[in-house]
Design an enzyme around this catalytic site. Structure first.
Site, PDB file in Angstrom:
ATOM      1  N   SER A   8       0.800  -1.340  -0.072  1.00 60.15           N
ATOM      2  CA  SER A   8      -0.132  -0.014  -0.062  1.00 60.15           C
ATOM      3  C   SER A   8       0.915   1.177   0.029  1.00 60.15           C
ATOM      4  O   SER A   8       1.822   1.247   0.650  1.00 60.15           O
ATOM      5  CB  SER A   8      -0.793   0.116   1.215  1.00 60.15           C
ATOM      6  OG  SER A   8      -1.659   1.205   1.288  1.00 60.15           O
ATOM      7  N   CYS A   9       0.514   2.239  -0.717  1.00 59.02           N
ATOM      8  CA  CYS A   9       1.155   3.432  -0.919  1.00 59.02           C
ATOM      9  C   CYS A   9       0.112   4.602  -0.669  1.00 59.02           C
ATOM     10  O   CYS A   9      -0.914   4.262  -1.246  1.00 59.02           O
ATOM     11  CB  CYS A   9       2.168   3.590  -2.029  1.00 59.02           C
ATOM     12  SG  CYS A   9       1.366   3.600  -3.584  1.00 59.02           S
ATOM     13  N   PRO A  10       0.481   5.853  -0.482  1.00 55.24           N
ATOM     14  CA  PRO A  10      -0.319   6.814  -0.079  1.00 55.24           C
ATOM     15  C   PRO A  10      -1.098   7.472  -1.507  1.00 55.24           C
ATOM     16  O   PRO A  10      -1.989   8.255  -1.592  1.00 55.24           O
ATOM     17  CB  PRO A  10       0.109   7.757   0.671  1.00 55.24           C
ATOM     18  CG  PRO A  10       1.647   7.643   0.555  1.00 55.24           C
ATOM     19  CD  PRO A  10       1.609   6.019   0.238  1.00 55.24           C
ATOM     20  N   GLY A  12      -1.129   6.343  -4.671  1.00 58.17           N
ATOM     21  CA  GLY A  12      -1.943   5.764  -5.613  1.00 58.17           C
ATOM     22  C   GLY A  12      -1.672   4.196  -5.635  1.00 58.17           C
ATOM     23  O   GLY A  12      -1.682   3.726  -4.974  1.00 58.17           O
ATOM     24  N   SER A  16       2.469   0.373  -5.030  1.00 58.62           N
ATOM     25  CA  SER A  16       2.018  -0.681  -4.545  1.00 58.62           C
ATOM     26  C   SER A  16       1.920  -2.125  -5.446  1.00 58.62           C
ATOM     27  O   SER A  16       2.188  -2.964  -5.040  1.00 58.62           O
ATOM     28  CB  SER A  16       0.477  -0.630  -4.129  1.00 58.62           C
ATOM     29  OG  SER A  16       0.352   0.419  -3.110  1.00 58.62           O
TER      30      SER A  16
END
Length: 159
Positions: A8-10, A12, A16
């Site tokens: 998970s990345c903030p 987009g 990820s």
């Protein structure tokens, strides 16, 4: 080993997805089974089922955002960054293998190097080790100084 993972990345889904692909390729190369849930701005893809989590020996979280660990209660959890998943997935697998071999489960948090870290209780219900920053080797450069393609540019950002 049979593993499940969450990336998970903030910003987009690209980072990820890159981490997920590297985790899957590394698992195949090392002879492990893995299913990776990818979380991003558009929600979750390839969501993990309760049965898949139950059957897993360990959990890898390669994330730069908060990932709920409630569903991983009783499982060893290795926590790293998306950058770790992109550049050094082997270290995440090594840490997971160490926790499985030690039989680490329950509410234990291991900071730093799993081999000499101190354990302290957490309320997450999962054993966790922080993979920390990894030293990545310089990406290969074909065709001069410029790398082409979105994947190559994003990979360069994380190295």
């Amino acid at each position: 080993m049979n593993l499940v993972a969450v990336t998970s990345c903030p910003t987009g889904i690209a980072h990820s997805q890159m981490a997920a692909e590297n985790l899957e390729q590394t698992a195949e190369r090392l002879g492990h089974e893995i299913k990776v849930e990818v979380q991003g701005a558009m929600g979750a893809q390839n969501e993990l089922t309760a049965a898949e989590i139950s059957d897993a020996d360990a959990v890898i979280i390669a994330s730069d955002t908060a990932v709920s660990r409630d569903r991983f209660e009783g499982k060893p959890v290795v926590k790293g960054t998306v950058k770790d998943g992109v550049n050094d997935p082997e270290s995440l697998f090594e840490r997971a293998a160490e926790l499985v071999e030690e039989g680490t489960t329950g509410a234990v948090e291991v900071d730093g190097d799993a081999s000499d870290a101190s354990a302290e209780a957490t309320d997450s219900g999962a054993a966790e080790t922080d993979a920390g920053e990894s030293s990545a080797s310089e990406p290969s450069r074909r065709g001069g100084d410029r790398e082409k393609g979105l994947f190559a540019r994003l990979k360069k950002l994380f190295s």
